[in-house]
Design a protein around this motif. Structure first.
Motif, PDB file in Angstrom:
ATOM      1  N   ARG A   1       0.802  -1.176  -0.034  1.00 48.54           N
ATOM      2  CA  ARG A   1       0.054   0.075   0.173  1.00 48.54           C
ATOM      3  C   ARG A   1       0.958   1.277  -0.056  1.00 48.54           C
ATOM      4  O   ARG A   1       1.946   1.189   0.555  1.00 48.54           O
ATOM      5  CB  ARG A   1      -0.943   0.124   1.076  1.00 48.54           C
ATOM      6  N   LEU A   2       0.297   2.358  -0.485  1.00 51.28           N
ATOM      7  CA  LEU A   2       0.790   3.500  -0.422  1.00 51.28           C
ATOM      8  C   LEU A   2       1.212   3.820   1.010  1.00 51.28           C
ATOM      9  O   LEU A   2       2.201   4.631   1.187  1.00 51.28           O
ATOM     10  CB  LEU A   2       0.242   4.653  -1.316  1.00 51.28           C
ATOM     11  N   SER A   3       0.237   3.884   1.618  1.00 45.09           N
ATOM     12  CA  SER A   3       0.502   4.538   3.116  1.00 45.09           C
ATOM     13  C   SER A   3       1.803   3.675   3.839  1.00 45.09           C
ATOM     14  O   SER A   3       2.171   4.033   4.785  1.00 45.09           O
ATOM     15  CB  SER A   3      -1.092   3.960   4.033  1.00 45.09           C
TER      16      SER A   3
ATOM     17  N   LYS B   1       4.322  -4.629  -6.154  1.00 40.85           N
ATOM     18  CA  LYS B   1       3.472  -3.687  -6.808  1.00 40.85           C
ATOM     19  C   LYS B   1       2.895  -2.866  -5.703  1.00 40.85           C
ATOM     20  O   LYS B   1       2.181  -3.397  -4.772  1.00 40.85           O
ATOM     21  CB  LYS B   1       2.353  -4.251  -7.743  1.00 40.85           C
ATOM     22  N   VAL B   2       2.960  -1.532  -6.164  1.00 40.69           N
ATOM     23  CA  VAL B   2       2.452  -0.726  -4.993  1.00 40.69           C
ATOM     24  C   VAL B   2       1.001  -0.190  -5.680  1.00 40.69           C
ATOM     25  O   VAL B   2       0.937   0.040  -6.599  1.00 40.69           O
ATOM     26  CB  VAL B   2       3.208   0.737  -5.060  1.00 40.69           C
ATOM     27  N   ILE B   3       0.173  -0.194  -4.634  1.00 40.03           N
ATOM     28  CA  ILE B   3      -0.950   0.076  -5.086  1.00 40.03           C
ATOM     29  C   ILE B   3      -1.815   1.293  -4.238  1.00 40.03           C
ATOM     30  O   ILE B   3      -1.243   1.544  -3.406  1.00 40.03           O
ATOM     31  CB  ILE B   3      -2.106  -1.117  -4.876  1.00 40.03           C
TER      32      ILE B   3
ATOM     33  N   GLY C   1      -2.708   4.847 -10.731  1.00 40.20           N
ATOM     34  CA  GLY C   1      -3.384   5.672  -9.475  1.00 40.20           C
ATOM     35  C   GLY C   1      -2.203   5.950  -8.511  1.00 40.20           C
ATOM     36  O   GLY C   1      -1.846   7.114  -8.121  1.00 40.20           O
ATOM     37  N   ALA C   2      -1.213   5.156  -8.192  1.00 40.37           N
ATOM     38  CA  ALA C   2      -0.260   5.103  -7.342  1.00 40.37           C
ATOM     39  C   ALA C   2       0.984   6.104  -7.754  1.00 40.37           C
ATOM     40  O   ALA C   2       1.498   6.496  -7.136  1.00 40.37           O
ATOM     41  CB  ALA C   2       0.283   3.594  -6.660  1.00 40.37           C
TER      42      ALA C   2
END
Length: 143
Positions: A78-80, A109-111, A130-131
């Protein structure tokens, strides 16, 4: 109440079925197994899916599809979670060392989940559209 007066609730305990103990028990002679056949005999078990010699269903049906064994080793991040990392340059090794990705992972993979508020540089890590937009709007880069 004393320990020697405690007993289980009415109907909670059932006597074990005693098979083959005479005609009066109702389970004498064949012992509830009926006459002859595989299930009447000692050790009368068979393999799961065995159909008595008939070609089993799982072998009658055609093969279909493909299950990738590497699919489970492609991990989403996750981005967070990226935002919480103390490093600015992030690659697969950094993700493994931080514990975000298991050690046996092939790829990550970053979502787009959560937000990113700082500048980071991603290398050798997959990114969704989006990421990527979120990372670049925060001043970061994706290679």
């Amino acid at each position: 109440m004393r320990l020697n007066t405690i007993s289980p609730a009415e109907g909670a305990k059932h006597a074990k079925r005693r098979v083959g103990r005479g005609i009066g028990s109702g389970l004498g002679k064949t012992g509830g197994r009926g006459h002859k056949g595989q299930k009447s005999r000692a050790g009368g078990f068979h393999k799961v899916g065995f159909e008595g010699g008939q070609m089993p269903l799982q072998r009658r049906l055609p093969k279909r599809g493909f299950v990738s064994l590497t699919n489970a080793r492609n991990v989403e991040v996750r981005l967070s979670e990226i935002n919480r990392l103390p490093v600015d340059e992030i690659d697969l090794l950094v993700l493994k060392q931080s514990g975000l990705v298991p050690g046996n992972a092939f790829s990550a993979k970053v979502i787009l989940s959560g937000e990113i508020t700082r500048k980071v540089a991603l290398k050798g890590v997959g990114v969704t559209k989006g990421a990527k937009a979120a990372i670049e709007s925060a001043g970061g880069s994706v290679a």
